[in-house]
Design a protein around this motif. Structure first.
Motif, PDB file in Angstrom:
ATOM      1  N   ASN A  22       5.420  38.713  25.514  1.00 54.55           N
ATOM      2  CA  ASN A  22       6.803  39.058  25.178  1.00 54.55           C
ATOM      3  C   ASN A  22       6.907  39.471  23.711  1.00 54.55           C
ATOM      4  O   ASN A  22       6.351  38.795  22.830  1.00 54.55           O
ATOM      5  CB  ASN A  22       7.728  37.862  25.419  1.00 54.55           C
ATOM      6  CG  ASN A  22       7.849  37.516  26.880  1.00 54.55           C
ATOM      7  OD1 ASN A  22       7.968  38.398  27.731  1.00 54.55           O
ATOM      8  ND2 ASN A  22       7.802  36.232  27.205  1.00 54.55           N
ATOM      9  N   PRO A  23       7.625  40.566  23.400  1.00 60.42           N
ATOM     10  CA  PRO A  23       7.796  40.965  22.003  1.00 60.42           C
ATOM     11  C   PRO A  23       8.604  39.920  21.236  1.00 60.42           C
ATOM     12  O   PRO A  23       9.645  39.467  21.712  1.00 60.42           O
ATOM     13  CB  PRO A  23       8.569  42.292  22.102  1.00 60.42           C
ATOM     14  CG  PRO A  23       8.375  42.760  23.510  1.00 60.42           C
ATOM     15  CD  PRO A  23       8.259  41.519  24.341  1.00 60.42           C
ATOM     16  N   VAL A  24       8.106  39.534  20.059  1.00 64.09           N
ATOM     17  CA  VAL A  24       8.799  38.525  19.251  1.00 64.09           C
ATOM     18  C   VAL A  24       9.206  39.059  17.886  1.00 64.09           C
ATOM     19  O   VAL A  24       9.975  38.411  17.174  1.00 64.09           O
ATOM     20  CB  VAL A  24       7.933  37.263  19.066  1.00 64.09           C
ATOM     21  CG1 VAL A  24       7.707  36.567  20.390  1.00 64.09           C
ATOM     22  CG2 VAL A  24       6.605  37.594  18.386  1.00 64.09           C
ATOM     23  N   GLU A  25       8.711  40.239  17.514  1.00 64.94           N
ATOM     24  CA  GLU A  25       9.068  40.810  16.215  1.00 64.94           C
ATOM     25  C   GLU A  25       8.597  42.244  16.149  1.00 64.94           C
ATOM     26  O   GLU A  25       7.575  42.608  16.750  1.00 64.94           O
ATOM     27  CB  GLU A  25       8.418  39.993  15.093  1.00 64.94           C
ATOM     28  CG  GLU A  25       8.779  40.425  13.673  1.00 64.94           C
ATOM     29  CD  GLU A  25       7.735  41.350  13.060  1.00 64.94           C
ATOM     30  OE1 GLU A  25       8.065  42.061  12.090  1.00 64.94           O
ATOM     31  OE2 GLU A  25       6.590  41.369  13.554  1.00 64.94           O
ATOM     32  N   THR A  26       9.355  43.095  15.467  1.00 67.91           N
ATOM     33  CA  THR A  26       8.900  44.451  15.197  1.00 67.91           C
ATOM     34  C   THR A  26       9.223  44.792  13.752  1.00 67.91           C
ATOM     35  O   THR A  26      10.238  44.344  13.210  1.00 67.91           O
ATOM     36  CB  THR A  26       9.542  45.473  16.158  1.00 67.91           C
ATOM     37  OG1 THR A  26       8.993  46.784  15.892  1.00 67.91           O
ATOM     38  CG2 THR A  26      11.055  45.542  16.012  1.00 67.91           C
ATOM     39  N   THR A  27       8.340  45.538  13.134  1.00 71.55           N
ATOM     40  CA  THR A  27       8.472  45.871  11.716  1.00 71.55           C
ATOM     41  C   THR A  27       8.242  47.355  11.508  1.00 71.55           C
ATOM     42  O   THR A  27       7.332  47.939  12.110  1.00 71.55           O
ATOM     43  CB  THR A  27       7.449  45.094  10.859  1.00 71.55           C
ATOM     44  OG1 THR A  27       7.659  43.703  11.029  1.00 71.55           O
ATOM     45  CG2 THR A  27       7.584  45.438   9.388  1.00 71.55           C
ATOM     46  N   GLY A  54       5.357  27.473  18.559  1.00 76.46           N
ATOM     47  CA  GLY A  54       4.591  27.619  19.792  1.00 76.46           C
ATOM     48  C   GLY A  54       4.532  29.016  20.357  1.00 76.46           C
ATOM     49  O   GLY A  54       4.266  29.194  21.551  1.00 76.46           O
ATOM     50  N   LEU A  55       4.743  30.029  19.512  1.00 73.91           N
ATOM     51  CA  LEU A  55       4.803  31.398  20.016  1.00 73.91           C
ATOM     52  C   LEU A  55       3.448  32.114  19.974  1.00 73.91           C
ATOM     53  O   LEU A  55       3.245  33.081  20.673  1.00 73.91           O
ATOM     54  CB  LEU A  55       5.841  32.215  19.218  1.00 73.91           C
ATOM     55  CG  LEU A  55       7.283  31.755  19.413  1.00 73.91           C
ATOM     56  CD1 LEU A  55       8.201  32.413  18.401  1.00 73.91           C
ATOM     57  CD2 LEU A  55       7.749  32.083  20.826  1.00 73.91           C
ATOM     58  N   HIS A  56       2.523  31.693  19.104  1.00 75.39           N
ATOM     59  CA  HIS A  56       1.181  32.269  19.010  1.00 75.39           C
ATOM     60  C   HIS A  56       1.235  33.805  18.924  1.00 75.39           C
ATOM     61  O   HIS A  56       0.756  34.508  19.813  1.00 75.39           O
ATOM     62  CB  HIS A  56       0.319  31.854  20.209  1.00 75.39           C
ATOM     63  CG  HIS A  56       0.299  30.369  20.419  1.00 75.39           C
ATOM     64  ND1 HIS A  56      -0.287  29.494  19.516  1.00 75.39           N
ATOM     65  CD2 HIS A  56       0.827  29.589  21.398  1.00 75.39           C
ATOM     66  CE1 HIS A  56      -0.130  28.259  19.946  1.00 75.39           C
ATOM     67  NE2 HIS A  56       0.537  28.275  21.068  1.00 75.39           N
ATOM     68  N   PRO A  57       1.803  34.333  17.847  1.00 75.72           N
ATOM     69  CA  PRO A  57       2.000  35.787  17.742  1.00 75.72           C
ATOM     70  C   PRO A  57       0.698  36.563  17.569  1.00 75.72           C
ATOM     71  O   PRO A  57      -0.223  36.129  16.890  1.00 75.72           O
ATOM     72  CB  PRO A  57       2.882  35.921  16.489  1.00 75.72           C
ATOM     73  CG  PRO A  57       2.552  34.713  15.674  1.00 75.72           C
ATOM     74  CD  PRO A  57       2.292  33.616  16.661  1.00 75.72           C
ATOM     75  N   VAL A  58       0.656  37.726  18.212  1.00 81.10           N
ATOM     76  CA  VAL A  58      -0.481  38.646  18.117  1.00 81.10           C
ATOM     77  C   VAL A  58       0.086  40.058  18.059  1.00 81.10           C
ATOM     78  O   VAL A  58       0.966  40.414  18.842  1.00 81.10           O
ATOM     79  CB  VAL A  58      -1.421  38.527  19.333  1.00 81.10           C
ATOM     80  CG1 VAL A  58      -2.531  39.560  19.248  1.00 81.10           C
ATOM     81  CG2 VAL A  58      -2.015  37.130  19.421  1.00 81.10           C
ATOM     82  N   ALA A  94      17.142  37.285  18.896  1.00 83.34           N
ATOM     83  CA  ALA A  94      17.904  36.047  18.670  1.00 83.34           C
ATOM     84  C   ALA A  94      17.222  34.845  19.312  1.00 83.34           C
ATOM     85  O   ALA A  94      17.216  33.750  18.741  1.00 83.34           O
ATOM     86  CB  ALA A  94      19.314  36.217  19.225  1.00 83.34           C
ATOM     87  N   THR A  95      16.634  35.038  20.502  1.00 80.38           N
ATOM     88  CA  THR A  95      15.972  33.910  21.175  1.00 80.38           C
ATOM     89  C   THR A  95      14.819  33.369  20.342  1.00 80.38           C
ATOM     90  O   THR A  95      14.591  32.156  20.285  1.00 80.38           O
ATOM     91  CB  THR A  95      15.451  34.349  22.554  1.00 80.38           C
ATOM     92  OG1 THR A  95      14.648  35.532  22.397  1.00 80.38           O
ATOM     93  CG2 THR A  95      16.600  34.645  23.503  1.00 80.38           C
ATOM     94  N   VAL A  96      14.092  34.262  19.679  1.00 84.40           N
ATOM     95  CA  VAL A  96      12.963  33.842  18.842  1.00 84.40           C
ATOM     96  C   VAL A  96      13.469  33.137  17.588  1.00 84.40           C
ATOM     97  O   VAL A  96      12.954  32.094  17.188  1.00 84.40           O
ATOM     98  CB  VAL A  96      12.093  35.063  18.467  1.00 84.40           C
ATOM     99  CG1 VAL A  96      11.012  34.660  17.470  1.00 84.40           C
ATOM    100  CG2 VAL A  96      11.471  35.679  19.717  1.00 84.40           C
ATOM    101  N   ALA A  97      14.496  33.702  16.960  1.00 84.29           N
ATOM    102  CA  ALA A  97      15.057  33.092  15.748  1.00 84.29           C
ATOM    103  C   ALA A  97      15.570  31.690  16.037  1.00 84.29           C
ATOM    104  O   ALA A  97      15.351  30.756  15.245  1.00 84.29           O
ATOM    105  CB  ALA A  97      16.185  33.968  15.210  1.00 84.29           C
TER     106      ALA A  97
END
Length: 237
Positions: free
Chosen positions: A213-218, A169-173, A136-139
């Motif tokens: 920090n984890p921002v998404e999982t699929t 500004g999350l720069h996902p990897v 929720a924090t990421v959304a």
């Protein structure tokens, strides 16, 4: 003005379209890209991430970044798009994460997440099913920075959230990918028109931001016989 990684990505896409890197071939490794374009390793990684996010390449363990498609060209005279893979969001909404998803995202069990389901189609055939979970924090951060409510399919039909995350500004990897095979469930057989005796490939992926920090999982389910499994933005280490 385009960022440096986008400029590098565009040059690689042009090379793919010219046939310098045909489908099935590997792109240069990161250390070669850093030398060729005089860029940092992180910039090279981001450029590769663009190609993966746009469905032009996949990262395969032991093989590097492999080209799996060319960029779409102009529409055909009959105004139909080329017969290639398409990715669509078919469901999006708020949910409470189960124990497995909570662990992957570092949340308390039952934590609030956005749950999205995406379908990969090749022509009219459904070949892969994704389930995404976003804290929720990421959304809320994405909505605050971009105005897009990713829990609303109509508001945010974006099949890929990487660009929105970057704008926030999350720069996902991609930080972790696990793959295993199992027999398909009844609903998967019905939706993907596969026999119950044919195994499916299940991929679990966790995406972190630049701070870890984890921002998404699929979780992706599809046929292991696909030439190019369409993982979600895998980025080489």
């Amino acid at each position: 003005m385009q960022t440096k990684y986008r400029l590098v990505a565009n040059q690689l896409i042009d090379s793919i379209n010219r046939g310098e890197y045909p489908v099935g071939s590997a792109l240069p490794p990161l250390h070669e890209l850093t030398r060729r374009f005089d860029i940092a390793r992180g910039t090279a990684r981001s450029a590769i991430a663009v190609l993966v996010a746009e469905g032009l390449a996949v990262v395969k363990q032991g093989a590097g970044t492999v080209v799996c498609a060319t960029a779409p060209t102009a529409r055909r005279p009959d105004n139909r798009t080329p017969d290639r893979e398409h990715l669509h969001v078919v469901l999006s909404g708020w949910a409470h994460a189960d124990a497995e998803v909570s662990t992957r995202l570092g949340l308390r069990a039952g934590g609030l997440v956005v749950h999205r389901i995406r379908h990969h189609r090749s022509g009219r055939k459904l070949v892969q099913i994704d389930q995404q979970w976003i804290p929720a924090t990421v959304a809320r951060r994405i909505e605050a920075h971009t105005g897009h409510d990713i829990a609303d399919t109509e508001s945010t039909p974006h099949s890929n959230l990487i660009t929105l995350m970057r704008h926030a500004g999350l720069h996902p990897v991609v930080a972790a990918i696990t793959v295993h095979a199992r027999m398909p469930e009844h609903l998967e057989c019905a939706r993907m028109s596969i026999p119950p005796t044919k195994p499916v490939l299940v991929t679990h992926q966790v995406v972190h931001d630049s701070t870890g920090n984890p921002v998404e999982t699929t979780t992706t389910v599809g046929s292991p016989n696909l030439a190019c499994p369409m993982f979600t933005v895998p980025v080489p280490a």
